[in-house]
Design a protein around this motif. Structure first.
Motif, PDB file in Angstrom:
ATOM      1  N   LYS A  56       7.622  54.554 -60.351  1.00 17.00           N
ATOM      2  CA  LYS A  56       6.168  54.562 -60.594  1.00 17.00           C
ATOM      3  C   LYS A  56       5.396  54.925 -59.314  1.00 17.00           C
ATOM      4  O   LYS A  56       4.542  55.803 -59.330  1.00 17.00           O
ATOM      5  CB  LYS A  56       5.740  53.174 -61.087  1.00 17.00           C
ATOM      6  N   VAL A  57       5.720  54.243 -58.207  1.00  9.56           N
ATOM      7  CA  VAL A  57       4.937  54.447 -56.974  1.00  9.56           C
ATOM      8  C   VAL A  57       5.412  55.686 -56.216  1.00  9.56           C
ATOM      9  O   VAL A  57       4.625  56.553 -55.856  1.00  9.56           O
ATOM     10  CB  VAL A  57       5.028  53.186 -56.063  1.00  9.56           C
ATOM     11  N   SER A  58       6.723  55.774 -55.996  1.00 10.50           N
ATOM     12  CA  SER A  58       7.247  56.856 -55.152  1.00 10.50           C
ATOM     13  C   SER A  58       7.583  58.128 -55.917  1.00 10.50           C
ATOM     14  O   SER A  58       7.871  59.151 -55.292  1.00 10.50           O
ATOM     15  CB  SER A  58       8.508  56.371 -54.428  1.00 10.50           C
ATOM     16  N   LEU A  59       7.540  58.083 -57.244  1.00 10.40           N
ATOM     17  CA  LEU A  59       7.818  59.247 -58.111  1.00 10.40           C
ATOM     18  C   LEU A  59       9.153  59.921 -57.775  1.00 10.40           C
ATOM     19  O   LEU A  59       9.257  61.143 -57.732  1.00 10.40           O
ATOM     20  CB  LEU A  59       6.681  60.275 -57.992  1.00 10.40           C
ATOM     21  N   MET A  60      10.176  59.121 -57.514  1.00  8.79           N
ATOM     22  CA  MET A  60      11.487  59.693 -57.202  1.00  8.79           C
ATOM     23  C   MET A  60      12.213  60.069 -58.492  1.00  8.79           C
ATOM     24  O   MET A  60      12.199  59.295 -59.449  1.00  8.79           O
ATOM     25  CB  MET A  60      12.341  58.699 -56.405  1.00  8.79           C
ATOM     26  N   PRO A  61      12.848  61.245 -58.520  1.00  6.19           N
ATOM     27  CA  PRO A  61      13.547  61.671 -59.741  1.00  6.19           C
ATOM     28  C   PRO A  61      14.915  60.998 -59.879  1.00  6.19           C
ATOM     29  O   PRO A  61      15.956  61.655 -59.815  1.00  6.19           O
ATOM     30  CB  PRO A  61      13.685  63.186 -59.534  1.00  6.19           C
ATOM     31  N   LEU A  62      14.903  59.678 -60.071  1.00  6.17           N
ATOM     32  CA  LEU A  62      16.177  58.945 -60.165  1.00  6.17           C
ATOM     33  C   LEU A  62      16.869  59.249 -61.493  1.00  6.17           C
ATOM     34  O   LEU A  62      16.208  59.475 -62.509  1.00  6.17           O
ATOM     35  CB  LEU A  62      15.918  57.438 -60.038  1.00  6.17           C
ATOM     36  N   TRP A  83      29.734  56.061 -58.962  1.00  6.96           N
ATOM     37  CA  TRP A  83      30.319  56.791 -60.097  1.00  6.96           C
ATOM     38  C   TRP A  83      29.435  56.614 -61.338  1.00  6.96           C
ATOM     39  O   TRP A  83      29.212  57.554 -62.111  1.00  6.96           O
ATOM     40  CB  TRP A  83      31.743  56.273 -60.343  1.00  6.96           C
ATOM     41  N   ALA A  84      28.908  55.407 -61.522  1.00  2.51           N
ATOM     42  CA  ALA A  84      28.147  55.112 -62.742  1.00  2.51           C
ATOM     43  C   ALA A  84      26.725  55.677 -62.722  1.00  2.51           C
ATOM     44  O   ALA A  84      26.145  55.915 -63.776  1.00  2.51           O
ATOM     45  CB  ALA A  84      28.079  53.593 -62.943  1.00  2.51           C
ATOM     46  N   LEU A  85      26.176  55.891 -61.531  1.00  7.21           N
ATOM     47  CA  LEU A  85      24.768  56.321 -61.436  1.00  7.21           C
ATOM     48  C   LEU A  85      24.430  57.530 -62.314  1.00  7.21           C
ATOM     49  O   LEU A  85      23.489  57.463 -63.110  1.00  7.21           O
ATOM     50  CB  LEU A  85      24.408  56.608 -59.973  1.00  7.21           C
ATOM     51  N   PRO A  86      25.183  58.645 -62.219  1.00 10.59           N
ATOM     52  CA  PRO A  86      24.802  59.802 -63.056  1.00 10.59           C
ATOM     53  C   PRO A  86      25.099  59.590 -64.536  1.00 10.59           C
ATOM     54  O   PRO A  86      24.515  60.270 -65.374  1.00 10.59           O
ATOM     55  CB  PRO A  86      25.649  60.955 -62.507  1.00 10.59           C
ATOM     56  N   ILE A  87      25.994  58.652 -64.867  1.00 10.24           N
ATOM     57  CA  ILE A  87      26.381  58.453 -66.276  1.00 10.24           C
ATOM     58  C   ILE A  87      25.452  57.429 -66.947  1.00 10.24           C
ATOM     59  O   ILE A  87      24.855  57.696 -67.984  1.00 10.24           O
ATOM     60  CB  ILE A  87      27.852  57.978 -66.364  1.00 10.24           C
ATOM     61  N   ALA A  88      25.342  56.240 -66.341  1.00 12.15           N
ATOM     62  CA  ALA A  88      24.552  55.167 -66.962  1.00 12.15           C
ATOM     63  C   ALA A  88      23.096  55.173 -66.507  1.00 12.15           C
ATOM     64  O   ALA A  88      22.275  54.438 -67.061  1.00 12.15           O
ATOM     65  CB  ALA A  88      25.194  53.819 -66.637  1.00 12.15           C
ATOM     66  N   GLY A  89      22.793  55.964 -65.489  1.00 11.05           N
ATOM     67  CA  GLY A  89      21.417  56.015 -64.996  1.00 11.05           C
ATOM     68  C   GLY A  89      21.148  54.924 -63.974  1.00 11.05           C
ATOM     69  O   GLY A  89      21.906  53.949 -63.862  1.00 11.05           O
ATOM     70  N   PHE A  90      20.055  55.075 -63.238  1.00 14.74           N
ATOM     71  CA  PHE A  90      19.738  54.145 -62.150  1.00 14.74           C
ATOM     72  C   PHE A  90      19.459  52.737 -62.670  1.00 14.74           C
ATOM     73  O   PHE A  90      19.955  51.758 -62.123  1.00 14.74           O
ATOM     74  CB  PHE A  90      18.528  54.672 -61.365  1.00 14.74           C
ATOM     75  N   ALA A  91      18.674  52.646 -63.748  1.00 13.04           N
ATOM     76  CA  ALA A  91      18.217  51.328 -64.204  1.00 13.04           C
ATOM     77  C   ALA A  91      19.386  50.419 -64.573  1.00 13.04           C
ATOM     78  O   ALA A  91      19.520  49.308 -64.037  1.00 13.04           O
ATOM     79  CB  ALA A  91      17.278  51.491 -65.393  1.00 13.04           C
ATOM     80  N   PHE A  92      20.239  50.890 -65.461  1.00 17.44           N
ATOM     81  CA  PHE A  92      21.324  50.024 -65.956  1.00 17.44           C
ATOM     82  C   PHE A  92      22.415  49.803 -64.908  1.00 17.44           C
ATOM     83  O   PHE A  92      22.908  48.686 -64.727  1.00 17.44           O
ATOM     84  CB  PHE A  92      21.893  50.587 -67.260  1.00 17.44           C
ATOM     85  N   VAL A 116      19.313  54.609 -52.468  1.00 15.46           N
ATOM     86  CA  VAL A 116      18.155  55.372 -52.955  1.00 15.46           C
ATOM     87  C   VAL A 116      17.572  56.182 -51.784  1.00 15.46           C
ATOM     88  O   VAL A 116      17.163  57.336 -51.952  1.00 15.46           O
ATOM     89  CB  VAL A 116      17.093  54.440 -53.572  1.00 15.46           C
ATOM     90  N   GLY A 117      17.587  55.586 -50.604  1.00 17.27           N
ATOM     91  CA  GLY A 117      17.106  56.305 -49.414  1.00 17.27           C
ATOM     92  C   GLY A 117      17.930  57.542 -49.132  1.00 17.27           C
ATOM     93  O   GLY A 117      17.388  58.608 -48.834  1.00 17.27           O
ATOM     94  N   ALA A 118      19.244  57.419 -49.244  1.00 19.61           N
ATOM     95  CA  ALA A 118      20.123  58.578 -49.024  1.00 19.61           C
ATOM     96  C   ALA A 118      19.862  59.647 -50.086  1.00 19.61           C
ATOM     97  O   ALA A 118      19.800  60.845 -49.782  1.00 19.61           O
ATOM     98  CB  ALA A 118      21.581  58.131 -49.070  1.00 19.61           C
ATOM     99  N   PHE A 119      19.665  59.221 -51.325  1.00 14.93           N
ATOM    100  CA  PHE A 119      19.369  60.160 -52.413  1.00 14.93           C
ATOM    101  C   PHE A 119      18.056  60.900 -52.124  1.00 14.93           C
ATOM    102  O   PHE A 119      17.940  62.107 -52.334  1.00 14.93           O
ATOM    103  CB  PHE A 119      19.263  59.386 -53.736  1.00 14.93           C
ATOM    104  N   GLY A 120      17.089  60.164 -51.582  1.00 11.43           N
ATOM    105  CA  GLY A 120      15.759  60.737 -51.351  1.00 11.43           C
ATOM    106  C   GLY A 120      15.715  61.801 -50.265  1.00 11.43           C
ATOM    107  O   GLY A 120      14.746  62.551 -50.180  1.00 11.43           O
ATOM    108  N   VAL A 121      16.748  61.896 -49.428  1.00 18.65           N
ATOM    109  CA  VAL A 121      16.733  62.905 -48.357  1.00 18.65           C
ATOM    110  C   VAL A 121      16.615  64.312 -48.946  1.00 18.65           C
ATOM    111  O   VAL A 121      15.822  65.133 -48.490  1.00 18.65           O
ATOM    112  CB  VAL A 121      18.004  62.787 -47.485  1.00 18.65           C
ATOM    113  N   ARG A 122      17.451  64.601 -49.965  1.00 14.34           N
ATOM    114  CA  ARG A 122      17.387  65.930 -50.591  1.00 14.34           C
ATOM    115  C   ARG A 122      17.337  65.831 -52.117  1.00 14.34           C
ATOM    116  O   ARG A 122      17.566  66.827 -52.795  1.00 14.34           O
ATOM    117  CB  ARG A 122      18.615  66.752 -50.184  1.00 14.34           C
ATOM    118  N   ASN A 123      17.088  64.631 -52.634  1.00 13.10           N
ATOM    119  CA  ASN A 123      17.159  64.379 -54.081  1.00 13.10           C
ATOM    120  C   ASN A 123      18.480  64.878 -54.663  1.00 13.10           C
ATOM    121  O   ASN A 123      18.502  65.552 -55.700  1.00 13.10           O
ATOM    122  CB  ASN A 123      15.973  65.014 -54.814  1.00 13.10           C
ATOM    123  N   ASN A 124      19.564  64.576 -53.954  1.00 16.15           N
ATOM    124  CA  ASN A 124      20.874  65.074 -54.358  1.00 16.15           C
ATOM    125  C   ASN A 124      21.866  63.907 -54.344  1.00 16.15           C
ATOM    126  O   ASN A 124      21.989  63.193 -53.341  1.00 16.15           O
ATOM    127  CB  ASN A 124      21.325  66.167 -53.377  1.00 16.15           C
TER     128      ASN A 124
END
Lengths: 184, 499
Positions: A157-163, A110-119, B402-410
């Motif tokens: 940084k390494v994987s460039l994931m749009p977290l 629930w918090a991921l989209p609100i507080a972001g991945f880092a926090f 994070v792995g599950a998120f990475g499947v479709r970035n969703n």
């Protein structure tokens, strides 16, 4: 109470074991009847004996039948007092900790989209450590802090994931943190 | 490509520095994960899957293959040192292995285990390299009914190994097939069981299901379980490869274990655990010292060790030749391939022979590197056992999500993954096996697709699956499996009728 007398948790576990397959059987029946492809005239597009809902319908029927048999077998065992492999009475599980772990996981999602991945990740790691019995504040803080920074390096940084960076103040704070770490 | 030349070329590719490094890291991760009680090699592969998103298909397979080979052996380290199997497939190693550790020290038991495992694994890898290309050539003659029959065989063989758990395996399997049918149907384009949620139109990605069930479900289970009593190895662990004379003394049990494991590996639904148990059971019947089994007989350790690693190579034969994963580990490898747009099947042998032979060669090399890496891991095992499992659990959860998120970035996939994690936790809690569900999610849509196209191509003739020779044989095998699975129940029924 005798040493082997079934406790409350044991009885609850046995009832849950009865309720589980019954719920699956009922859900299979309801889904098959009402939710396969609502609003679509599947009969008119069917060629020969097969249509778009034949396969899931058949599988739901098989699921209903198998779950119903499991339920009946367990009901018979329950009525006859046949011992089964219920583990609740043996005390192998800490029910409260299991429920708390699920709650922490749901709160993190629930918090991921609100507080972001880092926090949210830092707080989540700290919460799991506390839940698992780690009590030294220094261990909790250092593991959560260093661990989160390491994860940010790997995934951002390494994987460039749009977290997710969060919303409002959390987004600003996340970007500031990324700049401090040199990953933005 | 000639098999021998292809294998030589594969060795050359696998020995390239980056490929070699990734494979060695995979073996190291596998041995460590396998050695830690509570983390199986399947868990480790599911957790590692997201890291393969950024690799080439070959690197992904080398990494996961390394974890697979290393993980299958890794479980034996804790079995032999602390009498706690790291994986279910290492349980038979406790029965005769731990008494050897107690009597003769860990060097003897670990040396028998690593040597037998390496022999079994090497033989299996060579079988994969040289037996799968002709099999793939044969599979090229398959049409839709044959593919349906092979998929059906894969589905029912899950039940054949569900000893005493048949009904619950059925519920698990059908649940998986139903979940696999969510989304747009393959022939008519109709959305089914989507409840109006747009992301479900594309179906539930089986990678997300696997991460949820095998990684998150297991971690929740570990967090909810009461703390086990503290344990630490009493012995300083060292191991070496057996001398030729010592190996020759165990030749019968190693050969039988290797043969049994190689055959069981090919059977969809079976795996290392079945291979080890069957090999131990047979060794207990045929070995001259069978009456002493359980007291620390070297053959009783060598046979299951050889067998479980002998399943690793041949388990990939149905996956690579038919595109049908026969085990959870093979399913994760299928996920890694499909994530990179590679569809396993007979055509892969003509389209990408270089990649395939590099995979075969890497499996062979992984079994050799496993020896060196296991020696190091066994030495550091005491330190490994001191690591707080809660810290490992916390990071596994983050990696998984994070792995599950990475499947479709969703983010929706994160929620689906958590839902399957909770489902996996409760399935384990109430005795429902999880592997049939995962295989149902993967094989269900394949079976539906092959079934519907067979019907469309053959005028809705249901007998086509039985009248075509190859599909007929496969269907007969499938019904044989069903009868085998029902054997205990039928036996009990016959006994009651006689009374």
């Amino acid at each position: 109470m005798p040493a082997h007398a079934p406790g409350r948790q044991f009885r609850v576990t046995r009832l849950l074991r009865l309720a589980g397959p019954l719920a699956v059987a009922v859900a299979a029946g309801v889904f098959s009847a009402f939710y396969l492809a609502p609003g679509v005239d599947t009969a008119s597009m069917t060629r020969g004996p097969l249509g778009p809902v034949v396969w899931p319908k058949a599988m739901l029927a098989c699921l209903l039948a198998s779950a119903a048999v499991v339920f009946l077998v367990r009901l018979w065992q329950f009525a006859k007092g046949v011992p089964d492999d219920v583990d609740g009475g043996k005390g192998e599980y800490h029910e409260g900790r299991g429920a708390a772990a699920i709650a922490v996981l749901l709160a993190y999602a629930w918090a991921l989209p609100i507080a972001g991945f880092a926090f949210s990740t830092a707080v989540f790691i700290a919460a799991v450590l506390l839940l698992g019995g780690v009590r030294r504040p220094r261990t909790v803080v250092l593991t959560a802090g260093i661990g989160t920074v390491a994860l940010l390096y790997v995934f951002v940084k390494v994987s460039l994931m749009p977290l997710d960076r969060g919303k409002g103040a959390f987004e600003t704070a996340t970007i500031t943190l990324y700049r401090l770490l040199g990953i933005y | 490509m000639d098999a021998l030349a292809g294998f030589g070329q594969g060795i050359w590719i696998a020995l390239q520095p980056l490929n070699l490094a990734v494979m060695v890291v995979g073996v190291l991760v596998g041995v460590i994960a396998g050695a830690l009680p509570g983390i199986s090699f399947v868990n480790a592969m599911a957790i590692a899957l997201p890291f393969t998103y950024f690799m080439s298909p070959l690197l992904a397979m080398l990494f996961l293959g390394g974890i697979y080979v290393g993980g299958v052996f890794g479980g034996s380290i804790s079995s032999l040192l602390v009498n706690i199997p790291g994986d279910p497939d290492s349980l038979p190693s406790c029965w005769d292995g731990y008494p050897i550790t107690q009597r003769e020290g860990p060097e003897r038991s670990l040396s028998i285990a690593i040597t037998a495992s390496a022999v079994g694994g090497l033989f299996s890898a060579l079988l994969l390299s040289f037996a799968s290309p002709p099999f793939a050539k044969f599979a090229l003659s398959f049409d839709q009914p044959e593919f349906f029959a092979a998929t059906f065989l894969g589905l029912v063989s899950v039940l054949a190994i569900a000893k005493g758990n048949l009904l619950m395996s059925l519920v698990s399997l059908f649940t998986g097939i139903v979940l696999g049918s969510i989304g747009t149907d393959p022939l008519y384009g109709v959305s089914r069981l989507t409840f109006g949620v747009p992301i479900l139109d594309n179906g539930i990605d089986f990678v997300v299901v696997m991460i949820g069930i095998f990684a998150i479900g297991e971690v929740l289970d570990a967090l909810a379980a009461r703390q086990a009593a503290g344990f630490a190895p009493k012995h300083k662990a060292r191991m070496r490869v057996l001398r030729p004379r010592e190996l020759w003394a165990l030749r019968g049990s190693v050969a039988r274990g290797t043969g049994i494991g190689s055959v069981i590996g090919i059977i969809p639904g079976a795996g290392a655990a079945v291979g080890a148990l069957v090999a131990y059971g047979i060794e207990r019947q045929v070995n001259p010292r069978r009456r002493e089994f359980g007291t620390g007989v070297a053959d009783g350790l060598a046979a299951p060790e050889a067998s479980k690693n002998a399943t690793t190579g041949t388990a990939l034969i149905p996956l690579l030749t038919l595109g049908i994963p026969g085990s959870a580990a093979a399913a994760i490898m299928l996920a890694a391939l499909t994530l990179h747009g590679v569809q396993p099947g007979p055509l892969l042998y003509t389209k990408s022979p270089d990649m395939l032979y590099a995979i075969f060669a890497s499996f062979t090399l992984a079994n050799l590197f496993m020896i060196v890496i296991s020696v190091l891991v066994a030495r550091g095992f005491a330190t490994l056992m001191r690591a707080d499992p809660t810290i490992i659990c916390a990071f596994i959860l983050v990696f998984s999500l994070v792995g599950a998120f990475g499947v479709r970035n969703n983010i929706a996939d994160v929620y689906i993954c958590i839902a399957f994690g909770i489902l996996g936790f409760y399935m384990k809690r109430f005795g429902f096996p999880t592997a049939p569900l995962v295989l149902g999610v993967i094989l269900g849509p394949l079976a539906e697709g092959y079934f519907l196209t067979s019907m469309a191509n053959y005028a809705n003739d249901l007998t086509i699956f039985f009248t075509r020779p190859k599909s007929g044989v496969l269907m007969a095998l499938a019904f044989g499996f069903i009868l085998w699975a029902l054997r205990p129940e039928l036996g009990r029924l016959v006994q009651r009728l006689r009374r």
